[in-house]
Design a protein around this motif. Structure first.
Motif, PDB file in Angstrom:
ATOM      1  N   ILE A 268       0.836  -1.206   0.000  1.00 24.09           N
ATOM      2  CA  ILE A 268       0.000   0.000   0.000  1.00 24.09           C
ATOM      3  C   ILE A 268       0.866   1.248   0.000  1.00 24.09           C
ATOM      4  O   ILE A 268       0.604   2.212  -0.743  1.00 24.09           O
ATOM      5  N   GLU A 269       1.907   1.257   0.844  1.00 24.86           N
ATOM      6  CA  GLU A 269       2.794   2.416   0.872  1.00 24.86           C
ATOM      7  C   GLU A 269       3.482   2.614  -0.466  1.00 24.86           C
ATOM      8  O   GLU A 269       3.602   3.743  -0.957  1.00 24.86           O
ATOM      9  N   SER A 270       3.945   1.527  -1.072  1.00 26.73           N
ATOM     10  CA  SER A 270       4.630   1.633  -2.359  1.00 26.73           C
ATOM     11  C   SER A 270       3.687   2.169  -3.432  1.00 26.73           C
ATOM     12  O   SER A 270       4.072   3.021  -4.243  1.00 26.73           O
ATOM     13  N   PHE A 271       2.456   1.691  -3.431  1.00 33.89           N
ATOM     14  CA  PHE A 271       1.480   2.127  -4.425  1.00 33.89           C
ATOM     15  C   PHE A 271       1.134   3.608  -4.261  1.00 33.89           C
ATOM     16  O   PHE A 271       1.159   4.386  -5.230  1.00 33.89           O
TER      17      PHE A 271
ATOM     18  N   LEU B 124       8.371   5.867  -3.104  1.00 32.40           N
ATOM     19  CA  LEU B 124       8.728   7.204  -3.597  1.00 32.40           C
ATOM     20  C   LEU B 124       9.844   7.121  -4.620  1.00 32.40           C
ATOM     21  O   LEU B 124       9.865   7.904  -5.585  1.00 32.40           O
ATOM     22  N   MET B 125      10.771   6.186  -4.463  1.00 34.19           N
ATOM     23  CA  MET B 125      11.835   6.019  -5.443  1.00 34.19           C
ATOM     24  C   MET B 125      11.272   5.549  -6.781  1.00 34.19           C
ATOM     25  O   MET B 125      11.778   5.933  -7.847  1.00 34.19           O
ATOM     26  N   LEU B 126      10.235   4.729  -6.743  1.00 35.25           N
ATOM     27  CA  LEU B 126       9.612   4.278  -7.989  1.00 35.25           C
ATOM     28  C   LEU B 126       8.891   5.411  -8.698  1.00 35.25           C
ATOM     29  O   LEU B 126       8.656   5.341  -9.908  1.00 35.25           O
ATOM     30  N   ASN B 127       8.523   6.435  -7.951  1.00 34.80           N
ATOM     31  CA  ASN B 127       7.852   7.583  -8.558  1.00 34.80           C
ATOM     32  C   ASN B 127       8.741   8.250  -9.605  1.00 34.80           C
ATOM     33  O   ASN B 127       8.236   8.813 -10.587  1.00 34.80           O
ATOM     34  N   ALA B 128      10.075   8.187  -9.402  1.00 36.66           N
ATOM     35  CA  ALA B 128      11.002   8.781 -10.366  1.00 36.66           C
ATOM     36  C   ALA B 128      11.082   7.980 -11.650  1.00 36.66           C
ATOM     37  O   ALA B 128      11.588   8.472 -12.657  1.00 36.66           O
ATOM     38  N   ALA B 129      10.577   6.727 -11.640  1.00 40.93           N
ATOM     39  CA  ALA B 129      10.658   5.865 -12.819  1.00 40.93           C
ATOM     40  C   ALA B 129       9.320   5.705 -13.517  1.00 40.93           C
ATOM     41  O   ALA B 129       9.152   4.796 -14.324  1.00 40.93           O
ATOM     42  N   LYS B 130       8.349   6.578 -13.217  1.00 36.27           N
ATOM     43  CA  LYS B 130       7.029   6.424 -13.820  1.00 36.27           C
ATOM     44  C   LYS B 130       6.981   6.954 -15.256  1.00 36.27           C
ATOM     45  O   LYS B 130       6.044   6.659 -15.981  1.00 36.27           O
TER      46      LYS B 130
ATOM     47  N   PHE C  66       4.122   5.853  -4.979  1.00 39.10           N
ATOM     48  CA  PHE C  66       4.339   5.888  -6.426  1.00 39.10           C
ATOM     49  C   PHE C  66       3.405   6.896  -7.091  1.00 39.10           C
ATOM     50  O   PHE C  66       3.783   7.598  -8.030  1.00 39.10           O
ATOM     51  N   LEU C  67       2.174   7.010  -6.566  1.00 38.91           N
ATOM     52  CA  LEU C  67       1.228   7.991  -7.100  1.00 38.91           C
ATOM     53  C   LEU C  67       1.514   9.404  -6.607  1.00 38.91           C
ATOM     54  O   LEU C  67       0.922  10.358  -7.120  1.00 38.91           O
ATOM     55  N   GLY C  68       2.400   9.538  -5.620  1.00 43.31           N
ATOM     56  CA  GLY C  68       2.737  10.860  -5.104  1.00 43.31           C
ATOM     57  C   GLY C  68       1.890  11.320  -3.945  1.00 43.31           C
ATOM     58  O   GLY C  68       1.935  12.500  -3.575  1.00 43.31           O
ATOM     59  N   VAL C  69       1.102  10.424  -3.330  1.00 43.34           N
ATOM     60  CA  VAL C  69       0.234  10.813  -2.213  1.00 43.34           C
ATOM     61  C   VAL C  69       0.658  10.118  -0.924  1.00 43.34           C
ATOM     62  O   VAL C  69      -0.108  10.079   0.044  1.00 43.34           O
ATOM     63  N   GLY C  70       1.864   9.579  -0.879  1.00 47.03           N
ATOM     64  CA  GLY C  70       2.342   8.899   0.310  1.00 47.03           C
ATOM     65  C   GLY C  70       3.477   9.663   0.955  1.00 47.03           C
ATOM     66  O   GLY C  70       3.333  10.827   1.337  1.00 47.03           O
ATOM     67  N   ILE C  71       4.623   9.014   1.105  1.00 44.60           N
ATOM     68  CA  ILE C  71       5.798   9.643   1.693  1.00 44.60           C
ATOM     69  C   ILE C  71       6.257  10.784   0.797  1.00 44.60           C
ATOM     70  O   ILE C  71       6.292  10.658  -0.427  1.00 44.60           O
TER      71      ILE C  71
END
Length: 374
Positions: free
Chosen positions: A306-309, A326-332, A312-317
């Motif tokens: 859940i945190e990763s998802f 959050l690191m995966l957010n840079a690879a979207k 990744f969408l930008g509404v978490g950490i």
């Protein structure tokens, strides 16, 4: 002296077999599951890595370097064209540009070696309020060693993954503790007291189960002031997840409590005048604890996903904190991902964490279940 009857039989008193504690029985059954035992050791390694992330990180995860933007991973080697070495080393990366497309071109300078130095001094960090600078490994003479490459700001991906694992596991464990505490208390109270208490409590549980989570997170992040710190966002994120995810556990514990309040030992406790608090603490809670423990182990990987998802969408950490999602957010961005695939490295750690906790939870469930065949 040995005493016998007239029949010649041995009349010595044989020692009674020692009774095995329940925890020892569970551990003995758990050890038979090789996969679960390996998962337990890997879980311990992940937790150790998360706690001492700064020690294992060769670089400061927040340090930016404009000269090292999108460097590819460096391969750890013991030999090259210059011969064999007992000390591991990497080759420095040379950046060039295509004269037509101006795309960066990376290649390793095989004529040079950057040796790894273990338990050496590097960037300074704090553990329990004590400033230290010792790291597991660093590059010789302060040279950069990027085993998983760098991101768009020139930050070391491996060091950020280590720290991101710590934040992600911290969030998962805290949310799990909140959910287990609220879910167990509400479930036991609802099932044991029954009647109107059960009726109203279950309506609240149904409301929490039907509540749309994603719109709530989006709205909360939208109304947060821009000046709010990333730590306050993390705390709010934990409270939101903990306030929404306890309902399913409460419903499961309620069902078990409904059955337990009708068993003979609970009725006997009521007959001798035991208070409700004593019955709940000494009779109901111990008999539902095995289910709570199993659900807790399965809740941790659920919180990681859940945190990763959401991150990744930008509404978490939120930055400057770092998490695996959050690191995966840079690879979207598909263009970035196609050019720099090593930015997907956090996916491997997410998969390992989820699989490890699931395997350990399955082994624990089988060990606790008295009807399990092992």
């Amino acid at each position: 002296m040995q005493t016998t009857h007239a029949t010649g039989q041995d009349t010595r008193k044989r020692p009674e077999p020692k009774s095995e504690k329940y925890s020892a029985l569970v551990w003995r059954r758990f050890k038979r599951n090789r996969m679960a035992l390996v998962a337990l050791w890997l879980m311990a390694m992940l937790v150790t890595l998360a706690i001492f992330a700064s020690f294992f990180s060769p670089h400061n995860p927040q340090e930016r370097n404009s000269k090292d933007i999108y460097l590819p991973p460096q391969s750890l080697q013991f030999s090259d064209d210059n011969g064999f070495s007992l000390r591991p080393f990497v080759h420095p990366v040379i950046v060039d540009f295509d004269p037509v497309t101006f795309q960066p071109l990376y290649k390793e300078d095989t004529s040079q070696r950057v040796y790894l130095k273990f338990f050496e001094q590097g960037w300074e960090y704090s553990i329990l309020g004590i400033d230290v600078s010792t790291h597991l490994f660093v590059g010789e003479n302060g040279e950069g060693v990027h085993l998983l490459g760098t991101d768009g700001w020139g930050r070391d991906v491996l060091s950020r993954i280590f720290h991101g694992t710590g934040i992600t596991l911290f969030l998962a464990f805290v949310v799990m503790i909140i959910c287990v505490t609220i879910g167990s208390f509400v479930g036991i109270a609802s099932g044991y007291y029954g009647g109107r208490t059960d009726l109203w409590v279950q309506r609240v549980v149904e409301l929490m189960l039907a509540f749309p989570e994603l719109p709530l997170f989006l709205s909360v992040i939208a109304i947060l002031p821009k000046t709010s710190s990333s730590e306050s966002t993390l705390i709010l994120f934990i409270l939101l997840l903990g306030g929404l995810k306890w309902a399913q556990l409460a419903r499961e514990i309620r069902g078990k409590s409904l059955a337990l309040r009708n068993v003979d030992f609970v009725k006997s406790a009521v007959a001798v005048g035991a208070t409700d608090n004593r019955i709940i603490v000494h009779h109901i809670l111990p008999n539902v604890m095995s289910h709570v423990i199993v659900r807790a182990t399965s809740m941790v990987p659920q919180m990681i996903l859940i945190e990763s998802f959401l991150s990744f969408l930008g509404v978490g950490i939120q930055p400057p904190l770092v998490s695996l999602g959050l690191m995966l957010n840079a690879a979207k961005d598909f263009q970035v991902l196609g050019s720099y695939p090593w930015l997907l490295s956090p996916v491997v750690f997410i998969l390992i964490a989820v699989l490890v906790f699931n395997a350990a939870g399955d082994g624990l469930r089988d060990a606790i279940d008295p009807y399990s065949k092992q």
